[in-house]
Motif scaffolding. Structure first.
Motif, PDB file in Angstrom:
ATOM      1  N   SER A 100       0.874  -1.227  -0.014  1.00 35.93           N
ATOM      2  CA  SER A 100       0.147  -0.132  -0.231  1.00 35.93           C
ATOM      3  C   SER A 100       0.934   1.163   0.105  1.00 35.93           C
ATOM      4  CB  SER A 100      -0.977  -0.109   1.412  1.00 35.93           C
ATOM      5  OG  SER A 100      -0.296  -0.145   2.399  1.00 35.93           O
ATOM      6  N   SER A 101       1.871   1.167   0.318  1.00 36.64           N
ATOM      7  CA  SER A 101       2.960   2.400   0.410  1.00 36.64           C
ATOM      8  C   SER A 101       3.783   2.680  -0.768  1.00 36.64           C
ATOM      9  CB  SER A 101       3.821   2.340   1.795  1.00 36.64           C
ATOM     10  OG  SER A 101       4.742   1.296   1.769  1.00 36.64           O
ATOM     11  N   GLN A 102       3.595   1.797  -1.705  1.00 36.99           N
ATOM     12  CA  GLN A 102       4.699   1.684  -3.074  1.00 36.99           C
ATOM     13  C   GLN A 102       3.818   2.445  -4.169  1.00 36.99           C
ATOM     14  OE1 GLN A 102       7.717   0.393  -3.020  1.00 36.99           O
ATOM     15  NE2 GLN A 102       6.958   0.301  -0.655  1.00 36.99           N
ATOM     16  N   PRO A 103       4.716   3.026  -4.999  1.00 41.77           N
ATOM     17  CA  PRO A 103       4.352   3.786  -6.294  1.00 41.77           C
ATOM     18  C   PRO A 103       3.696   2.540  -7.127  1.00 41.77           C
ATOM     19  CG  PRO A 103       6.683   3.906  -6.446  1.00 41.77           C
ATOM     20  CD  PRO A 103       6.223   3.242  -4.914  1.00 41.77           C
ATOM     21  N   LEU A 104       3.193   3.223  -8.186  1.00 41.91           N
ATOM     22  CA  LEU A 104       2.401   2.125  -9.075  1.00 41.91           C
ATOM     23  C   LEU A 104       3.270   0.940  -9.694  1.00 41.91           C
ATOM     24  CD1 LEU A 104      -0.191   1.303 -10.568  1.00 41.91           C
ATOM     25  CD2 LEU A 104       0.384   2.888 -12.630  1.00 41.91           C
ATOM     26  N   ASP A 105       4.412   1.288 -10.115  1.00 39.90           N
ATOM     27  CA  ASP A 105       5.468   0.458 -10.828  1.00 39.90           C
ATOM     28  C   ASP A 105       5.758  -0.593  -9.959  1.00 39.90           C
ATOM     29  OD1 ASP A 105       7.019   2.432  -9.135  1.00 39.90           O
ATOM     30  OD2 ASP A 105       8.647   2.129 -10.737  1.00 39.90           O
ATOM     31  N   CYS A 106       6.038  -0.300  -8.582  1.00 37.11           N
ATOM     32  CA  CYS A 106       6.448  -1.377  -7.542  1.00 37.11           C
ATOM     33  C   CYS A 106       5.105  -2.220  -7.431  1.00 37.11           C
ATOM     34  CB  CYS A 106       6.834  -0.758  -6.345  1.00 37.11           C
ATOM     35  SG  CYS A 106       8.310   0.181  -6.405  1.00 37.11           S
ATOM     36  N   GLN A 107       3.847  -1.588  -7.256  1.00 42.44           N
ATOM     37  CA  GLN A 107       2.861  -2.294  -6.722  1.00 42.44           C
ATOM     38  C   GLN A 107       2.492  -3.462  -8.061  1.00 42.44           C
ATOM     39  OE1 GLN A 107      -0.335   0.473  -6.333  1.00 42.44           O
ATOM     40  NE2 GLN A 107      -0.128   0.525  -4.097  1.00 42.44           N
ATOM     41  N   LEU A 108       2.635  -3.014  -9.355  1.00 38.77           N
ATOM     42  CA  LEU A 108       2.463  -4.189 -10.331  1.00 38.77           C
ATOM     43  C   LEU A 108       3.367  -5.054 -10.398  1.00 38.77           C
ATOM     44  CD1 LEU A 108       1.944  -1.417 -13.492  1.00 38.77           C
ATOM     45  CD2 LEU A 108       0.262  -2.884 -12.163  1.00 38.77           C
ATOM     46  N   GLU A 109       4.692  -4.914  -9.858  1.00 42.41           N
ATOM     47  CA  GLU A 109       5.860  -5.837  -9.641  1.00 42.41           C
ATOM     48  C   GLU A 109       5.403  -6.660  -8.569  1.00 42.41           C
ATOM     49  OE1 GLU A 109       8.153  -6.834 -11.566  1.00 42.41           O
ATOM     50  OE2 GLU A 109       8.060  -5.279 -12.852  1.00 42.41           O
ATOM     51  N   ILE A 110       4.886  -6.249  -7.390  1.00 42.01           N
ATOM     52  CA  ILE A 110       4.462  -6.947  -6.262  1.00 42.01           C
ATOM     53  C   ILE A 110       3.489  -8.070  -6.849  1.00 42.01           C
ATOM     54  CG2 ILE A 110       3.407  -7.135  -3.990  1.00 42.01           C
ATOM     55  CD1 ILE A 110       4.755  -4.478  -3.603  1.00 42.01           C
ATOM     56  N   LEU A 111       2.230  -7.600  -7.423  1.00 44.63           N
ATOM     57  CA  LEU A 111       1.447  -8.319  -7.983  1.00 44.63           C
ATOM     58  C   LEU A 111       1.999  -9.561  -8.997  1.00 44.63           C
ATOM     59  CD1 LEU A 111      -1.445  -5.674  -8.817  1.00 44.63           C
ATOM     60  CD2 LEU A 111      -1.400  -7.195  -6.853  1.00 44.63           C
ATOM     61  N   LYS A 112       2.802  -9.111  -9.899  1.00 49.86           N
ATOM     62  CA  LYS A 112       3.561  -9.991 -10.516  1.00 49.86           C
ATOM     63  C   LYS A 112       4.339 -11.246  -9.578  1.00 49.86           C
ATOM     64  CE  LYS A 112       4.223  -7.180 -14.455  1.00 49.86           C
ATOM     65  NZ  LYS A 112       5.255  -6.420 -15.121  1.00 49.86           N
ATOM     66  N   ALA A 113       4.916 -10.629  -8.756  1.00 45.66           N
ATOM     67  CA  ALA A 113       5.721 -11.436  -8.188  1.00 45.66           C
ATOM     68  C   ALA A 113       4.997 -12.387  -7.263  1.00 45.66           C
ATOM     69  CB  ALA A 113       6.848 -10.746  -7.059  1.00 45.66           C
ATOM     70  N   ILE A 114       3.935 -12.112  -6.634  1.00 48.08           N
ATOM     71  CA  ILE A 114       3.089 -13.002  -6.164  1.00 48.08           C
ATOM     72  C   ILE A 114       2.550 -14.295  -7.081  1.00 48.08           C
ATOM     73  CG2 ILE A 114       0.843 -13.142  -4.724  1.00 48.08           C
ATOM     74  CD1 ILE A 114       1.345 -10.438  -3.625  1.00 48.08           C
ATOM     75  N   GLY A 115       2.279 -13.790  -8.071  1.00 49.74           N
ATOM     76  CA  GLY A 115       1.987 -14.671  -9.051  1.00 49.74           C
ATOM     77  C   GLY A 115       3.129 -15.578  -9.452  1.00 49.74           C
ATOM     78  N   ARG A 116       4.042 -15.181  -9.687  1.00 53.78           N
ATOM     79  CA  ARG A 116       5.440 -16.168  -9.984  1.00 53.78           C
ATOM     80  C   ARG A 116       5.591 -16.946  -8.776  1.00 53.78           C
ATOM     81  NH1 ARG A 116       8.116 -11.008 -12.689  1.00 53.78           N
ATOM     82  NH2 ARG A 116       7.579 -11.437 -14.895  1.00 53.78           N
ATOM     83  N   MET A 117       5.563 -16.532  -7.769  1.00 52.42           N
ATOM     84  CA  MET A 117       5.633 -17.334  -6.560  1.00 52.42           C
ATOM     85  C   MET A 117       4.904 -18.577  -6.302  1.00 52.42           C
ATOM     86  SD  MET A 117       6.894 -14.517  -3.750  1.00 52.42           S
ATOM     87  CE  MET A 117       8.279 -13.264  -4.217  1.00 52.42           C
ATOM     88  N   GLY A 118       3.580 -18.146  -6.559  1.00 50.52           N
ATOM     89  CA  GLY A 118       2.436 -19.116  -6.720  1.00 50.52           C
ATOM     90  C   GLY A 118       2.263 -19.929  -5.626  1.00 50.52           C
ATOM     91  N   THR A 119       2.370 -19.523  -4.252  1.00 51.32           N
ATOM     92  CA  THR A 119       2.216 -20.193  -3.165  1.00 51.32           C
ATOM     93  C   THR A 119       0.520 -20.447  -2.699  1.00 51.32           C
ATOM     94  OG1 THR A 119       2.489 -18.343  -1.640  1.00 51.32           O
ATOM     95  CG2 THR A 119       4.593 -19.505  -2.111  1.00 51.32           C
ATOM     96  N   GLY A 120      -0.153 -19.517  -3.072  1.00 51.48           N
ATOM     97  CA  GLY A 120      -1.488 -19.541  -2.699  1.00 51.48           C
ATOM     98  C   GLY A 120      -1.875 -18.776  -1.494  1.00 51.48           C
ATOM     99  N   LYS A 121      -0.663 -18.595  -0.884  1.00 49.67           N
ATOM    100  CA  LYS A 121      -0.969 -17.828   0.630  1.00 49.67           C
ATOM    101  C   LYS A 121      -1.729 -16.475   0.357  1.00 49.67           C
ATOM    102  CE  LYS A 121       3.212 -17.541   2.102  1.00 49.67           C
ATOM    103  NZ  LYS A 121       4.331 -17.223   3.163  1.00 49.67           N
ATOM    104  N   ASN A 122      -1.652 -15.745  -0.572  1.00 45.77           N
ATOM    105  CA  ASN A 122      -1.867 -14.311  -0.743  1.00 45.77           C
ATOM    106  C   ASN A 122      -3.078 -14.341  -2.061  1.00 45.77           C
ATOM    107  OD1 ASN A 122      -0.496 -12.759   1.375  1.00 45.77           O
ATOM    108  ND2 ASN A 122       1.114 -13.744   0.334  1.00 45.77           N
ATOM    109  N   LEU A 123      -3.931 -15.232  -2.189  1.00 47.24           N
ATOM    110  CA  LEU A 123      -4.812 -15.224  -3.188  1.00 47.24           C
ATOM    111  C   LEU A 123      -5.920 -14.160  -2.809  1.00 47.24           C
ATOM    112  CD1 LEU A 123      -5.399 -18.933  -4.328  1.00 47.24           C
ATOM    113  CD2 LEU A 123      -5.070 -17.094  -5.857  1.00 47.24           C
ATOM    114  N   THR A 124      -6.261 -14.125  -1.496  1.00 47.67           N
ATOM    115  CA  THR A 124      -7.290 -13.088  -1.102  1.00 47.67           C
ATOM    116  C   THR A 124      -6.752 -11.883  -1.437  1.00 47.67           C
ATOM    117  OG1 THR A 124      -7.215 -14.835   0.685  1.00 47.67           O
ATOM    118  CG2 THR A 124      -8.782 -13.037   0.908  1.00 47.67           C
ATOM    119  N   PHE A 125      -5.660 -11.483  -1.087  1.00 48.55           N
ATOM    120  CA  PHE A 125      -4.998 -10.296  -1.403  1.00 48.55           C
ATOM    121  C   PHE A 125      -5.042  -9.875  -2.901  1.00 48.55           C
ATOM    122  CE2 PHE A 125      -1.337  -8.014  -2.964  1.00 48.55           C
ATOM    123  CZ  PHE A 125      -1.399  -6.887  -2.375  1.00 48.55           C
TER     124      PHE A 125
END
Lengths: 129, 386
Positions: free
Chosen positions: B304-329
């Motif tokens: 929530s404290s990041q600019p847009l480019d970092c937020q997009l990278e976070i979303l991509k990173a969670i997808g790449r990790m694919g653990t399923g822990k943060n699907l609700t997020f």
């Protein structure tokens, strides 16, 4: 081995004049008969003559590239079982995969070691027997 | 001289008399016409001269190369001692064959260097070593080192190409300054040479890079590093931690991903606290590609404290990790955000969780708005990448 090699005719396709001459000399020294072609067009004509036991070919050449020549050889009943070695400076995955997909037996990336080339040639010819 | 003046002076005087009497527009037109004609003549003359020089060079090369080929083929490629397996150091070289006046001119010596390089490009192993031995015993390396001291950048590049091809070591003091040269070609060649020739620390120049590594530099360096054989790959975390040049840090992050250096993950996680959002977004990208799931919770925390480019990278990173822990997020971001890129990347990451997200995906397809359904269907196409 040199005496026995005399029975084998190797079609050598290479557009680099030095590489062609030197490889030819290396093979001749081992007693092989060598038929040379310096471009794709000449190579396709020599392939038509169907008088070779093995093919050593480069990939990037004028008129027709190595893949076209390999397809032509492998598409013919005479060439289907002829061993082919690619000797090329193209060493990327795509070229290697495409070569093996077309049915080549070995792939050597330039720079090559003369001794290694000879071992591979002899091994493939022995397997052909 | 006086005769010339006496002959030409009335000629020019006559024409200048007429020129002076013309209106200014005509004078300008005449002047421009003369300049154009003179420039064209100079251009043609220079082209002709270059072509003449080129053809003379080709003719000389055509005369000398067959002689060189004969010697090199007989003495090096088909060397009997080499065929018998004698060590390269013990094989005598036919230096007397080069002891002829025609091989002693600078032109001929350059031709020999180029021929040796050509042979080394085609033959490696003992033949390659013997070619190198000949290069040294003929003293040709002195010519190459001499060019390195030239003021002309193209001669320096030539020298670096020759020394690299012949695997000659160059002192750091001579080459390191060139890795920072303002000339792009020279800089690239010096970096290439440094990586290839420096046996112990091929990446030492990362410590001295003062200017930013441009995208093009990075592409070239990446190609050099990943295609050069026999170089020792260091732990790039060293520069991630200590380099003050942010383009070096970003580039090292790419190399860490390429070489899958998991040991660098703690250093990358520390970058998440860096003030520079460019570095943070690169670090997040690297963490995702390395599937460093130990960083996943922190990424969600700082989102929530990041600019847009970092937020997009976070979303991509969670997808790449694919653990399923943060699907609700991811679901929450997909439904909450009004930004198209956020929704698209959240959707793609939900989909990339595969079996973990099947149920959620079904529910979203049933309940989402028409626009969100369109985004989901678009992201379900396997050809769509991040």
């Amino acid at each position: 081995m040199t005496g026995a090699n005399k029975e084998y005719k190797i079609l050598l396709i290479e557009d680099d004049e030095i590489m062609l001459k030197v490889t030819e000399r290396i093979l001749l020294k081992e007693g092989f008969k060598v038929i040379v072609a310096q471009n794709g067009k000449e190579a396709l004509q020599k392939v038509e003559e169907k008088d070779y036991d093995m093919v050593i070919t480069d990939l990037m050449m004028p008129y027709a590239n190595g893949f076209e020549i390999i397809s032509k050889i492998k598409g013919d009943s005479y060439g289907a079982n002829i061993p082919i070695i690619i000797v090329s400076s193209l060493g990327n995955e795509d070229s290697i995969m495409e070569g093996f997909r077309l049915g080549v037996d070995d792939f050597l990336k330039k720079p090559i070691m003369a001794g290694e080339l000879l071992i591979r040639v002899k091994r493939l010819l022995a397997r052909k027997l | 001289m006086l005769l010339l003046e006496a002959f030409f002076a009335p000629f020019f005087r006559r024409y200048f008399y007429y020129f002076d009497s013309y209106p200014l527009v005509i004078q300008i037109a005449i002047f421009l016409t003369v300049v154009a004609i003179v420039s064209t003549v100079i251009a043609y003359a220079s082209i002709l001269y270059r072509r003449y020089r080129g053809s003379r060079h080709d003719k000389k090369i055509a005369r000398i190369n067959p002689l060189l080929d004969e010697i090199l083929t007989e003495s090096i490629i088909l060397n009997d001692d080499l065929a018998e397996g004698k060590p390269v150091e013990e094989i005598p070289l036919p230096l007397e064959k080069f002891d002829r006046p025609r091989f002693k001119t600078p032109f001929a010596r350059q031709a020999i260097i180029e021929r040796l390089i050509h042979y080394r490009k085609n033959f490696s192993g003992d033949i390659g070593l013997l070619l190198r031995k000949l290069y040294i015993e003929l003293g040709l390396e002195k010519e190459s080192f001499g060019k390195l001291k030239s003021f002309k950048w193209d001669r320096k590049v030539k020298s670096l190409i020759e020394l690299t091809a012949m695997d000659m070591s160059i002192a750091d003091v001579n080459i390191l300054p060139l890795t920072n040269s303002k000339n792009r070609e020279l800089r690239a060649e010096a970096r290439h040479a440094y990586i290839k020739l420096s046996k112990n620390e091929p990446f030492k120049f990362f410590d001295v890079v003062s200017e930013p590594l441009l995208m093009w530099d990075q592409l070239e360096l990446f190609k050099i590093i990943t295609t050069t054989k026999d170089i020792s790959i260091p732990n790039f975390a060293r520069w991630v931690t200590y380099s003050s040049n942010k383009s070096v840090v970003a580039f090292c992050l790419k190399l860490i991903v390429h070489y899958n250096q998991q040991e660098a993950v703690p250093s990358i996680i520390k970058l998440l606290d860096n003030k520079d959002h460019y570095l943070r977004s690169n670090a997040i990208n690297a963490l995702g590609k390395l599937k460093a799931d130990e960083a996943e919770d922190k990424l969600v925390q700082i989102y929530s404290s990041q600019p847009l480019d970092c937020q997009l990278e976070i979303l991509k990173a969670i997808g790449r990790m694919g653990t399923g822990k943060n699907l609700t997020f991811l679901r929450q971001e997909f439904l909450r955000s009004s930004d198209f890129d956020i929704r698209k990347n959240a959707a793609k990451s939900i989909i990339s969780h595969k079996q973990h997200s099947e149920e959620m995906l079904g529910e979203l397809l049933d309940t989402a708005t028409a626009e969100n359904k369109l985004i989901l269907k678009h992201c379900m196409n396997p050809l769509i990448k991040y």
